[in-house]
Design a protein around this motif. Structure first.
Motif, mmCIF file in Angstrom:
data_model
loop_
_atom_site.group_PDB
_atom_site.id
_atom_site.type_symbol
_atom_site.label_atom_id
_atom_site.label_comp_id
_atom_site.label_asym_id
_atom_site.label_seq_id
_atom_site.Cartn_x
_atom_site.Cartn_y
_atom_site.Cartn_z
ATOM 1 N N LYS A 2 1.411 -0.569 -11.829
ATOM 2 C CA LYS A 2 1.790 -1.980 -11.825
ATOM 3 C C LYS A 2 3.246 -2.128 -11.347
ATOM 4 C CE LYS A 2 0.698 -6.169 -12.489
ATOM 5 N NZ LYS A 2 -0.314 -6.699 -11.566
ATOM 6 N N ALA A 3 4.110 -1.234 -11.827
ATOM 7 C CA ALA A 3 5.522 -1.273 -11.419
ATOM 8 C C ALA A 3 5.660 -1.059 -9.913
ATOM 9 C CB ALA A 3 6.309 -0.210 -12.185
ATOM 10 N N LEU A 4 4.921 -0.098 -9.379
ATOM 11 C CA LEU A 4 4.993 0.179 -7.942
ATOM 12 C C LEU A 4 4.448 -0.997 -7.135
ATOM 13 C CD1 LEU A 4 3.883 3.920 -7.872
ATOM 14 C CD2 LEU A 4 6.178 3.007 -7.432
ATOM 15 N N GLU A 5 3.405 -1.611 -7.653
ATOM 16 C CA GLU A 5 2.808 -2.766 -6.985
ATOM 17 C C GLU A 5 3.825 -3.914 -6.910
ATOM 18 O OE1 GLU A 5 -1.141 -3.556 -8.707
ATOM 19 O OE2 GLU A 5 -0.723 -5.678 -8.287
ATOM 20 N N ARG A 6 4.536 -4.153 -8.028
ATOM 21 C CA ARG A 6 5.531 -5.236 -8.052
ATOM 22 C C ARG A 6 6.695 -4.927 -7.121
ATOM 23 N NH1 ARG A 6 7.478 -5.722 -13.740
ATOM 24 N NH2 ARG A 6 8.858 -7.283 -12.822
ATOM 25 N N TYR A 7 7.132 -3.671 -7.155
ATOM 26 C CA TYR A 7 8.203 -3.253 -6.243
ATOM 27 C C TYR A 7 7.761 -3.449 -4.787
ATOM 28 C CZ TYR A 7 11.125 -0.086 -3.483
ATOM 29 O OH TYR A 7 11.940 0.449 -2.514
ATOM 30 N N GLY A 8 6.560 -2.959 -4.469
ATOM 31 C CA GLY A 8 6.041 -3.052 -3.102
ATOM 32 C C GLY A 8 5.898 -4.495 -2.643
ATOM 33 N N GLY B 257 0.127 10.579 -7.072
ATOM 34 C CA GLY B 257 0.774 11.164 -8.248
ATOM 35 C C GLY B 257 0.048 10.893 -9.550
ATOM 36 N N SER B 258 -1.197 10.394 -9.469
ATOM 37 C CA SER B 258 -1.960 10.083 -10.691
ATOM 38 C C SER B 258 -1.104 9.295 -11.683
ATOM 39 C CB SER B 258 -2.477 11.366 -11.360
ATOM 40 O OG SER B 258 -3.276 12.092 -10.466
ATOM 41 N N ALA B 259 -0.496 8.229 -11.214
ATOM 42 C CA ALA B 259 0.357 7.379 -12.048
ATOM 43 C C ALA B 259 -0.459 6.689 -13.133
ATOM 44 C CB ALA B 259 1.037 6.329 -11.161
ATOM 45 N N THR B 260 0.203 6.345 -14.232
ATOM 46 C CA THR B 260 -0.451 5.563 -15.291
ATOM 47 C C THR B 260 -0.620 4.122 -14.811
ATOM 48 O OG1 THR B 260 1.619 4.806 -16.256
ATOM 49 C CG2 THR B 260 0.784 6.936 -17.033
ATOM 50 N N PRO B 261 -1.511 3.356 -15.453
ATOM 51 C CA PRO B 261 -1.670 1.951 -15.057
ATOM 52 C C PRO B 261 -0.350 1.182 -15.071
ATOM 53 C CG PRO B 261 -3.466 2.585 -16.509
ATOM 54 C CD PRO B 261 -2.523 3.753 -16.463
ATOM 55 N N LEU B 262 0.517 1.425 -16.058
ATOM 56 C CA LEU B 262 1.816 0.740 -16.108
ATOM 57 C C LEU B 262 2.695 1.112 -14.916
ATOM 58 C CD1 LEU B 262 3.140 0.576 -19.774
ATOM 59 C CD2 LEU B 262 3.015 -1.292 -18.088
ATOM 60 N N PHE C 234 0.839 -1.212 0.000
ATOM 61 C CA PHE C 234 0.000 0.000 0.000
ATOM 62 C C PHE C 234 0.867 1.252 0.000
ATOM 63 C CE2 PHE C 234 -1.640 3.568 2.452
ATOM 64 C CZ PHE C 234 -2.748 3.915 1.708
ATOM 65 N N ALA C 235 1.939 1.254 0.794
ATOM 66 C CA ALA C 235 2.817 2.429 0.874
ATOM 67 C C ALA C 235 3.273 2.845 -0.524
ATOM 68 C CB ALA C 235 4.023 2.133 1.765
ATOM 69 N N CYS C 236 3.677 1.865 -1.312
ATOM 70 C CA CYS C 236 4.187 2.152 -2.658
ATOM 71 C C CYS C 236 3.049 2.559 -3.596
ATOM 72 C CB CYS C 236 4.929 0.933 -3.202
ATOM 73 S SG CYS C 236 6.284 0.421 -2.120
ATOM 74 N N GLU C 237 1.940 1.847 -3.511
ATOM 75 C CA GLU C 237 0.791 2.173 -4.363
ATOM 76 C C GLU C 237 0.241 3.557 -4.039
ATOM 77 O OE1 GLU C 237 -0.682 -2.463 -4.994
ATOM 78 O OE2 GLU C 237 -1.735 -1.153 -3.586
ATOM 79 N N ALA C 238 0.283 3.934 -2.756
ATOM 80 C CA ALA C 238 -0.231 5.246 -2.358
ATOM 81 C C ALA C 238 0.546 6.361 -3.071
ATOM 82 C CB ALA C 238 -0.136 5.420 -0.839
ATOM 83 N N GLY C 239 1.860 6.159 -3.226
ATOM 84 C CA GLY C 239 2.651 7.147 -3.963
ATOM 85 C C GLY C 239 2.108 7.348 -5.370
#
Lengths: 311, 311
Positions: free
Chosen positions: B221-227, B213-218, B204-209
């Motif tokens: 996904k990258a933040l989710e994998r990192y998290g 920041g209105s991140a794109t879906p890609l 969640f911490a990473c996804e919240a970023g």
């Protein structure tokens, strides 16, 4: 006209049934997006603690206050279900051995008697968290600004400056800390304690109806006053039930307040004084609803129901 | 270059300090709009349980993931503070006698040892509720749609299908219910348990970023994998510390997992296997961040820090 099944009772029962059905669906075994799994034992304990009982008076208030503004019933039921999760979590945690140490709730073993303390603590935590999940969903309201206002108001009503804070004041008044004897609280102190402990959630129920319905500031003020009077009436009726009620009807042990040295308005005003105050509060609740005219008749009946209840 | 104070550590420390200052302000004695009062004992216990300790690694992840999208730092700190409230509440409740029964946390008496069980239960409830209060505030993000998305994601990460559910699975694996002996879980079961118990909040911490920041879906996904990789690494490192760590550095009792029969990856893979898996996870975390290029260097260091930590 059959006085046994008044229009008021049938509407109260209808909202109770709809709330039950909604919570039953929401608390299914199937995980939703963002969840990995829903452990069976936890789901069972959360369902045990939130389904199959209660008058659902808080959801009733949300639904009927929202109906003043023609809010679609399914939105109000979602907000009511969220509120009910908070109410039920608070019962689970309040019943714990370290808190009020109660064995019975609605005539059934309390959650920790049925599942053990660890599971009861987690079931309470899960229900509190789930309330905010429910409020965040699109089905609660299409406008995210309304949903976030509901989240903010519910958090304030149930947190350190609301219900949880009131519970802390209640334990302190019992003399639970630092080896103190029970404190003898004055009327204003008892009023603050109860406005936090039970009043805040009931007031939120009424205010939530206005939030869902984009009420005007004057209408919001009216709902707030109504909710505040109903909240006070509810707690006094509860305390009178503890003093005079029949445990087989009430569904939990009675006579505990006096033993625990609980701070109540019955303690401050005496039983007769508390009953007089109840009448005043019903009149206050009725008066607050004046701006809504005849459309608020069911809410006036709700205030009377709270004051007269025997269980 | 002085390796004692790396740029990474100074940024971690700066976020820890800012988070501490923010929580200190948010948890003041003064009630905010919608609160009646903040009982002194409850505020004290909530502050005791959330201030003055911890690396604030979750807020660090929120802040640094949000920084990828040039989100104003004060917004990310609010989301990080909310997350830290959930993390700290979970420690308070997990430490309770009915749960893990721990006496020490960060080298200090646990909340129930310092304040008693009733106050600890309420302080935990108050912190969990407060997290959603914080997320609902305008200071977290000007767009209510972003705030409600954060509420939804945090509720799912911390509730019955996330952290609370993981804690339930953990107690079940210890054989705490129905008089069972500890269960011997397979690798996949341990992975699910830990993805819920500790992984969900770190993810969640990473996804919240990305949400802030209105991140794109890609990018999301990258933040989710990192998290997810960081979450797994965090838990394995924690389990290795319990096995091999120095309690004076770790700040809590060690060697408890084996005694309690806790289900860990160390148990499944052995210490050497767990260390090898840690290395793989750091590589996975680094790989996930590829879309962000050199701007993500600090997050790569964060993953290494998690894997190598000694406390």
């Amino acid at each position: 006209m059959n006085s046994q099944i008044s229009p008021f009772i049938s509407r109260l029962d209808a909202t109770a049934k709809d709330t039950e059905d909604l919570l039953d669906r929401l608390l299914s075994a199937t995980p939703v997006d963002g969840e990995l799994s829903r452990p069976a034992r936890l789901v069972k304990a959360m369902r045990y603690s939130s389904l199959g009982g209660g008058k659902r008076f808080r959801p009733f208030l949300v639904v009927e206050c929202a109906a003043l503004f023609e809010v679609p019933r399914q939105h109000a039921l979602m907000a009511g279900a969220a509120l009910e999760c908070v109410h039920c979590y608070s019962l689970v945690h309040d019943d714990l051995p370290a808190m009020d140490n109660d064995d019975l709730r609605r005539g059934q073993p309390t959650a920790h008697r049925a599942f053990g303390e660890a599971t009861a603590i987690l079931a309470g935590d899960g229900l509190l968290t789930f309330a905010f999940d429910i409020l965040s969903r699109l089905q609660t309201h299409p406008d995210p600004a309304v949903r976030i206002e509901l989240v903010s108001a519910l958090a304030r009503a149930s947190g350190l400056g609301g219900m949880v804070g009131g519970q802390m004041l209640d334990l302190a008044a019992e003399g639970r800390f630092d080896g103190n004897a029970p404190q003898r609280l004055g009327e204003n102190e008892v009023r603050t304690l109860q406005a936090m402990k039970t009043g805040a959630l009931l007031r939120f129920a009424c205010e939530a109806g206005g939030m869902l319905g984009s009420a005007t500031p004057l209408q919001r003020k009216a709902l707030e006053r109504y909710g505040s009077a109903v909240g006070q009436a509810f707690q006094i009726a509860d305390d009178l039930l503890d003093l005079e009620g029949d445990p087989t009807l009430v569904g939990k042990s009675t006579g505990k307040d006096a033993v625990a040295g609980k701070a109540t308005m019955v303690d401050v005003l005496g039983a007769a004084g508390a009953k007089a105050r109840l009448k005043e509060l019903v009149a206050e609740a009725e008066h607050a609803l004046t701006p809504f005219g005849r459309g608020a008749a069911i809410l006036i009946e709700g205030a009377k129901f709270v004051a007269d209840r025997h269980a």
